[in-house]
Design a protein around this motif. Structure first.
Motif, PDB file in Angstrom:
ATOM      1  N   GLU A 340      40.632  41.974  45.853  1.00 13.56           N
ATOM      2  CA  GLU A 340      39.735  43.188  45.504  1.00 13.56           C
ATOM      3  C   GLU A 340      39.160  43.096  44.125  1.00 13.56           C
ATOM      4  O   GLU A 340      37.910  43.288  43.877  1.00 13.56           O
ATOM      5  CB  GLU A 340      40.390  44.476  45.664  1.00 13.56           C
ATOM      6  CG  GLU A 340      39.463  45.748  45.387  1.00 13.56           C
ATOM      7  CD  GLU A 340      38.587  45.815  46.592  1.00 13.56           C
ATOM      8  OE1 GLU A 340      37.249  46.431  46.289  1.00 13.56           O
ATOM      9  OE2 GLU A 340      38.800  45.333  47.561  1.00 13.56           O
ATOM     10  N   GLU A 341      39.885  42.700  43.241  1.00 12.58           N
ATOM     11  CA  GLU A 341      39.252  42.429  41.832  1.00 12.58           C
ATOM     12  C   GLU A 341      38.250  41.399  41.816  1.00 12.58           C
ATOM     13  O   GLU A 341      37.380  41.437  41.043  1.00 12.58           O
ATOM     14  CB  GLU A 341      40.507  41.959  40.760  1.00 12.58           C
ATOM     15  CG  GLU A 341      41.453  43.137  40.462  1.00 12.58           C
ATOM     16  CD  GLU A 341      42.722  43.071  39.757  1.00 12.58           C
ATOM     17  OE1 GLU A 341      42.726  41.734  39.188  1.00 12.58           O
ATOM     18  OE2 GLU A 341      43.546  43.847  39.223  1.00 12.58           O
ATOM     19  N   VAL A 347      30.776  41.039  42.801  1.00 15.88           N
ATOM     20  CA  VAL A 347      29.724  42.110  42.800  1.00 15.88           C
ATOM     21  C   VAL A 347      29.215  42.586  41.542  1.00 15.88           C
ATOM     22  O   VAL A 347      27.688  42.419  41.315  1.00 15.88           O
ATOM     23  CB  VAL A 347      30.167  43.356  43.492  1.00 15.88           C
ATOM     24  CG1 VAL A 347      29.101  44.528  43.751  1.00 15.88           C
ATOM     25  CG2 VAL A 347      30.540  43.091  44.998  1.00 15.88           C
ATOM     26  N   ASN A 348      29.838  42.716  40.644  1.00 14.68           N
ATOM     27  CA  ASN A 348      29.357  43.039  39.128  1.00 14.68           C
ATOM     28  C   ASN A 348      28.653  41.721  38.536  1.00 14.68           C
ATOM     29  O   ASN A 348      27.552  41.700  37.918  1.00 14.68           O
ATOM     30  CB  ASN A 348      30.461  43.227  38.195  1.00 14.68           C
ATOM     31  CG  ASN A 348      31.269  44.494  38.589  1.00 14.68           C
ATOM     32  OD1 ASN A 348      30.635  45.349  39.213  1.00 14.68           O
ATOM     33  ND2 ASN A 348      32.638  44.616  38.127  1.00 14.68           N
ATOM     34  N   LYS A 349      29.067  40.424  39.041  1.00  8.24           N
ATOM     35  CA  LYS A 349      28.353  39.195  38.479  1.00  8.24           C
ATOM     36  C   LYS A 349      26.981  39.139  39.159  1.00  8.24           C
ATOM     37  O   LYS A 349      26.082  38.850  38.504  1.00  8.24           O
ATOM     38  CB  LYS A 349      29.200  37.757  38.847  1.00  8.24           C
ATOM     39  CG  LYS A 349      28.897  36.445  38.185  1.00  8.24           C
ATOM     40  CD  LYS A 349      29.112  36.886  36.728  1.00  8.24           C
ATOM     41  CE  LYS A 349      28.960  35.552  35.922  1.00  8.24           C
ATOM     42  NZ  LYS A 349      28.924  35.762  34.425  1.00  8.24           N
ATOM     43  N   VAL A 350      26.954  39.223  40.386  1.00  6.70           N
ATOM     44  CA  VAL A 350      25.830  39.162  41.280  1.00  6.70           C
ATOM     45  C   VAL A 350      24.763  40.321  40.653  1.00  6.70           C
ATOM     46  O   VAL A 350      23.591  40.062  40.436  1.00  6.70           O
ATOM     47  CB  VAL A 350      25.996  39.768  42.695  1.00  6.70           C
ATOM     48  CG1 VAL A 350      24.671  39.857  43.441  1.00  6.70           C
ATOM     49  CG2 VAL A 350      26.737  38.604  43.519  1.00  6.70           C
ATOM     50  N   LYS A 351      25.311  41.711  40.252  1.00  8.38           N
ATOM     51  CA  LYS A 351      24.256  42.710  39.735  1.00  8.38           C
ATOM     52  C   LYS A 351      23.804  42.109  38.353  1.00  8.38           C
ATOM     53  O   LYS A 351      22.842  42.457  38.072  1.00  8.38           O
ATOM     54  CB  LYS A 351      25.262  43.799  39.768  1.00  8.38           C
ATOM     55  CG  LYS A 351      25.542  44.513  41.008  1.00  8.38           C
ATOM     56  CD  LYS A 351      26.227  46.048  41.026  1.00  8.38           C
ATOM     57  CE  LYS A 351      26.352  46.527  42.048  1.00  8.38           C
ATOM     58  NZ  LYS A 351      27.145  47.810  41.954  1.00  8.38           N
ATOM     59  N   GLU A 352      24.875  41.659  37.665  1.00  9.24           N
ATOM     60  CA  GLU A 352      24.499  41.390  36.234  1.00  9.24           C
ATOM     61  C   GLU A 352      23.407  40.295  36.504  1.00  9.24           C
ATOM     62  O   GLU A 352      22.286  40.134  35.767  1.00  9.24           O
ATOM     63  CB  GLU A 352      25.635  40.564  35.522  1.00  9.24           C
ATOM     64  CG  GLU A 352      26.549  41.792  35.224  1.00  9.24           C
ATOM     65  CD  GLU A 352      27.642  41.095  34.329  1.00  9.24           C
ATOM     66  OE1 GLU A 352      28.036  39.934  34.229  1.00  9.24           O
ATOM     67  OE2 GLU A 352      28.814  41.948  33.932  1.00  9.24           O
TER      68      GLU A 352
END
Length: 426
Positions: A340-341, A347-352
């Motif tokens: 999950e981490e 996901v955070n990396k994709v958003k960034e």
């Protein structure tokens, strides 16, 4: 119910009975000796010391043979451990001897991590034995036991004290292996210098909390000699494989212009003491200490990491299956949490990355609009300059036509008087 019955039988007082005649189990020690001799023995020695300090020569002298040794230079980039295994036989006893040399030890400029390859090698041998022990189908009696039984730590005969590298390395090794410190090439120091150096070394070892191997004194048969030899540590040794004639006999010695140093002469060095303690008296104790102390410590730590633990006498016994299932559930939960981490991190990396791309796209669009405006301005300036040039060219052409007209009229005006003068003459 079964556990209670076991506790009752365990607490029951043992009764001593006398036999009415010979039964035969008194031959059990002889059976064990015969089986051990038939199986053979293994003994593993780790030699730690600087290059050229005499490790190979001492090993050849100890076992009265010549082992295969490669020439080693002083330019090794890192410490390497090279094990060599030999099958030796004395009388009817077979010994599988493994010698491990630390190639390049102390030769690097940065010696801070010189001990790490040694620790990793010792742990690797423990791990290898533990893996064999945890197999469903084990063969501990047939497998080659490569666990280090003794570490001979060679100390340079500087006559001053231990180097910081020696103290750090022995401190790191004392919980992993039995250590016997030896002063190499002891013939380079006088008797008084050796005595002072021995006292200095033992004092530094004690003050720094380094635990070296102490010869056991529990067995009455060897208590006296072991207790005496403990006071001679560290042993000052000299090695030589050359036979020299001294008097009427040939002995192992080193020849010098002023005389000879006899290896097996206890007045010259402690080689005989080392050989007696290492091979003839305490070899089996070294093997037992390796298994019962150092390996058990490693095994306990590894099993605790795996989730196994002993229970207190007042608590209930644990089930191996339950421990395995609990550890498996814990592992799966931890794996799910990490998954999950990782997913959230992705996901955070994709958003960034998307935000960065949008920001770059915005910058490119602004840059494009700026370049577009600059292009339009330059185009406008060029159009104005072109118009000015065209107007200038038109004005120039008009002036040129006017000038040509005036020049033509002037030429006509000049030609008429000349024509009249010519007519008069005629």
């Amino acid at each position: 119910m079964a556990d209670n019955e076991v506790d009752v039988f365990a607490n029951e007082e043992k009764r001593n009975l006398e036999l009415r005649g010979h039964v035969g189990f008194d031959s059990l020690p002889d059976q064990l000796v015969s089986k051990s001799v038939a199986q053979g023995f293994s003994f593993n020695i780790l030699c730690v010391g600087e290059t050229g300090i005499g490790k190979s020569t001492l090993m050849n002298t100890l076992f009265n043979t010549t082992f295969e040794n490669e020439e080693i230079n002083h330019y090794e980039k890192e410490v390497q451990l090279r094990p060599q295994t030999y099958n030796l036989q004395e009388s009817n006893v077979n010994l599988k001897l493994t010698m491990v040399h630390t190639v390049g030890f102390g030769d690097q400029l940065n010696k801070d991590e010189s001990f790490k390859p040694i620790l990793e090698y010792i742990d690797a041998q423990f791990e290898k034995y533990l893996e064999e022990e945890l197999k469903i189908k084990r063969s501990l009696f047939n497998c080659h036991d490569t666990r280090i039984h003794i570490c001979l730590y060679f100390i340079a005969p500087t006559g001053h004290s231990l180097k910081s590298l020696d103290l750090v390395t022995m401190k790191k090794l004392d919980s992993k292996v039995n250590i016997i410190p030896v002063i190499a090439k002891a013939d380079t120091l006088s008797k008084s210098e050796l005595d002072k150096l021995k006292i200095k070394i033992m004092s530094e070892l004690v003050s720094n909390g380094v635990q070296i191997y102490q010869f056991p004194t529990e067995d009455e048969a060897v208590a006296e000699i072991n207790s005496s030899m403990n006071t001679h540590l560290p042993f000052a040794v000299v090695g030589s494989v050359e036979d020299v004639k001294v008097g009427n006999k040939m002995v192992k010695a080193r020849l010098y212009p002023w005389g000879s140093v006899q290896v097996e002469n206890e007045n010259h060095c402690d080689f005989v003491k080392l050989r007696e303690m290492l091979l003839r008296v305490n070899m089996e104790d070294l093997r037992e200490q390796t298994h019962a102390r150092h390996y058990e410590l490693y095994r306990r730590c590894k099993l605790e990491e795996m989730g196994f633990k002993d229970t207190d006498p007042d608590s209930q016994s644990f089930s191996l299956q339950e421990t395995y299932e609990a550890k498996r559930k814990e592992f799966l939960v931890d794996l799910q949490r990490k998954e999950e981490e990782m997913r959230q991190m992705f996901v955070n990396k994709v958003k960034e990355t998307e935000a960065e791309l949008k920001e770059k796209e915005k910058e490119l669009h602004e840059r494009f609009e700026q370049l577009k405006r600059m292009h339009q301005e330059e185009k406008k300036n060029l159009e104005e300059k072109r118009r000015e040039l065209e107007e200038g060219m038109n004005a120039f052409n008009r002036r040129k036509v006017a000038a040509e007209t005036l020049m033509g009229q002037a030429l006509q005006g000049c030609s008429q008087p000349f024509k009249k003068d010519k007519d008069k003459k005629n």
